[in-house]
Each structure stands twice: as C-alpha cells, then as structure tokens.
Design a protein around this motif. Structure first.
Motif: not given
Length: 101
Positions: A19-20, A31-39
């Motif tokens: 998710r950006i 400014n950029y915020q990024i999330d990495l999700l597993v499931g």
C-alpha cells in the motif's frame, strides 16, 4: 495505490500487498508512506515508514523481503485499488528497486 503480488515466505505460498499511502503521490514535493502486508497482517519494516522518495520506500521493502525470506514475482502484479494514472507511471518507473537481483 494498492498492489498485490503472489509469492512465498519461507516456502509458504501467500499474497503480499503493498500500500502506497497518501493522496500526494502526484505532487512535486511529497512524502511517501508504504506498508507491506502478508495476507492481512502488516509487517514492520526496518526504518521510518515515511520517505521523501518512492524509490527509497521500495528499496526498504526490497531489503526487508531479502532479510525475511519473502519472494514474490513481478509478473503477478495486480493493482487492487483506484489510482491516478501518474501514480502508476511513477511506481512503474521506480519498481526496479523492488525487484533488483
């Protein structure tokens, strides 16, 4: 913009979501915020979640993936949210940082 990839973590098949976050991707000073999700589970990344360049965000995800046995294939990329066309171009231009050797 939200993207999904199919892959595996330590040999277990799963879906990864990037998710950006923020509606400011198209502005000149962002400014950029990024999330990495597993499931559905958000994974903590190494440093700050907020960066001044999308490239730095993706490099952080790359390093986190490498350190945590996460592999996903670029060919499985699927955009799963609405997006501004410029955001897709910007992501496409910078995603080399995510898939380097």
């Amino acid at each position: 913009m939200t993207l999904q990839y199919q892959g595996e973590q330590y040999g277990k098949p799963t879906t990864f979501t990037i998710r950006i976050i923020g509606n400011n991707l198209s502005k000149s000073s962002s400014n950029y915020q990024i999330d990495l999700l597993v499931g559905d589970k958000k994974l903590p990344t190494f440093t700050s979640e907020i960066h001044q360049s999308l490239s730095n965000c993706l490099k952080e995800i790359y390093l986190f993936r490498k350190h945590n046995g996460i592999k996903f294939e670029e060919s499985t990329e699927k955009i799963v949210s609405l997006y501004v066309p410029y955001d897709k171009v910007l992501y496409s231009h910078n995603k080399y940082a995510l898939f380097r050797a």
